[in-house]
Design an enzyme around this catalytic site. Structure first.
Site, PDB file in Angstrom:
ATOM      1  CG  ASP A  15      57.059  35.687  42.708  1.00  0.00           C
ATOM      2  OD1 ASP A  15      55.782  35.926  43.274  1.00  0.00           O
ATOM      3  OD2 ASP A  15      57.854  35.252  43.429  1.00  0.00           O
ATOM      4  CB  SER A  16      56.769  39.757  45.105  1.00  0.00           C
ATOM      5  OG  SER A  16      56.859  38.635  45.830  1.00  0.00           O
ATOM      6  CB  CYS A  78      52.750  36.974  42.878  1.00  0.00           C
ATOM      7  SG  CYS A  78      52.598  37.763  44.555  1.00  0.00           S
ATOM      8  CB  THR A  80      50.366  38.605  47.453  1.00  0.00           C
ATOM      9  OG1 THR A  80      51.021  37.994  48.358  1.00  0.00           O
ATOM     10  CG2 THR A  80      50.019  39.906  47.851  1.00  0.00           C
ATOM     11  CD  GLU A 157      63.360  37.452  47.744  1.00  0.00           C
ATOM     12  OE1 GLU A 157      64.158  37.993  47.191  1.00  0.00           O
ATOM     13  OE2 GLU A 157      62.299  36.933  46.876  1.00  0.00           O
ATOM     14  CB  CYS A 191      53.663  32.154  49.307  1.00  0.00           C
ATOM     15  SG  CYS A 191      55.081  33.345  48.773  1.00  0.00           S
ATOM     16  CG  HIS A 193      59.063  33.634  47.823  1.00  0.00           C
ATOM     17  ND1 HIS A 193      58.006  34.540  46.999  1.00  0.00           N
ATOM     18  CD2 HIS A 193      60.284  34.380  47.633  1.00  0.00           C
ATOM     19  CE1 HIS A 193      58.862  35.488  46.553  1.00  0.00           C
ATOM     20  NE2 HIS A 193      60.109  35.453  46.976  1.00  0.00           N
TER      21      HIS A 193
END
Length: 274
Positions: A15-16, A78, A80, A157, A191, A193
């Site tokens: 993942d990012s 991810c 995206t 984050e 997403c 996150h």
């Protein structure tokens, strides 16, 4: 007689940033005997504001890193990347690669009662229209309302995920107001996150809106496929999880330990993948 083919190779997840931990947590729960290699590209998070060319480049670098560990399957945690580079990734490897769009779309379509579904994601995910496409393929009559929420990833984050956090609530209210007006009854967290903000999102949307966690639902699907294909590890094995990040070990370890409810300090390694 059923023959079980044990496959001791690890599962690769990337993942990012921190978001893919929502998937790792579910995989640990469902497949406790599996080894997992997790890569969080925390040095380049977020991906959602990048160009398609840049996202594709990052995705291939992430995948190449995981492939070095002789993984038996790869999970792109991810949204995206799945929105803009998934086909490109799948064509480059001869192992099963799973994304995070089709499964949650199916879950959302089955949950909605009024046919009004919301999708929230990064700018790139929403711009791609992949969730709308997946939902319309299931049922053309569905009303899909999509909203980009680019500041949600930085909130996660930074660890600002409490439903009492004024900044998180203010941003969520601003983003989600349109979805409240649309009277959706199901919301896809597009997403990985975003589930870490689920308490904030639920507080804004109300308890009558069902949240669909793209990471958790995809993890369930992946576990089912591995078991069906008999490529799981020995059930008596104790799975080993390796964590790699491209930026600060300390911040990732702190947040990951809290979310996974287990101490990962000392288990995280910083790497360079460019």
């Amino acid at each position: 007689m059923v023959i079980i083919l044990m496959d001791k190779r690890p599962i690769g997840v990337f993942d990012s940033g921190l978001g893919g931990l929502t998937m790792v947590k579910e995989l640990i729960k469902l497949l406790p005997g599996e080894d997992i290699v997790y890569l969080g590209d925390t040095g380049r998070v977020p991906y959602g504001s990048r160009s398609k060319a840049t996202i594709t480049k990052y995705a291939h670098q992430d995948a190449a890193f995981l492939a070095k560990y002789d993984i038996k399957t790869m999970v792109v945690a991810c949204n995206t990347v799945c929105s803009v580079a998934f086909a490109s990734l799948k064509s480059g490897y001869d192992i099963p690669i799973y994304g995070v769009i089709d499964t949650p779309a199916g879950i959302a379509a089955s949950k909605t009662k009024n046919g009004k579904i919301g999708v929230i994601g990064t700018a790139a995910t929403i711009r791609s229209g992949k969730y709308e496409e997946a939902l319309k393929n299931i049922n053309p009559e569905l009303k899909v309302h999509s909203v980009k929420c680019p500041l949600f990833v930085p909130l996660v984050e930074e660890g600002w995920t409490s439903p009492d956090d004024e900044a998180a609530l203010s941003i969520a209210n601003r983003y989600l107001g349109e979805l409240r007006k649309a009277e959706i009854d199901t919301l896809i967290l597009g997403c990985t996150h975003y589930p870490l903000l689920s308490s904030v999102i639920s507080k804004v949307m109300g308890d009558k809106v069902a949240l669909v966690d793209s990471g958790t639902e995809t993890a369930k699907y992946v576990a089912e496929k591995l078991q069906k294909n008999n490529i799981i590890n020995d059930k008596n094995n104790i799975g080993n999880i390796r964590y790699f990040v491209t930026d600060s070990i300390h911040r990732f370890s702190k947040t990951a330990s809290a979310y996974l409810e287990t101490d990962v300090h000392g288990k995280v390694e910083q790497v360079t993948i460019e």
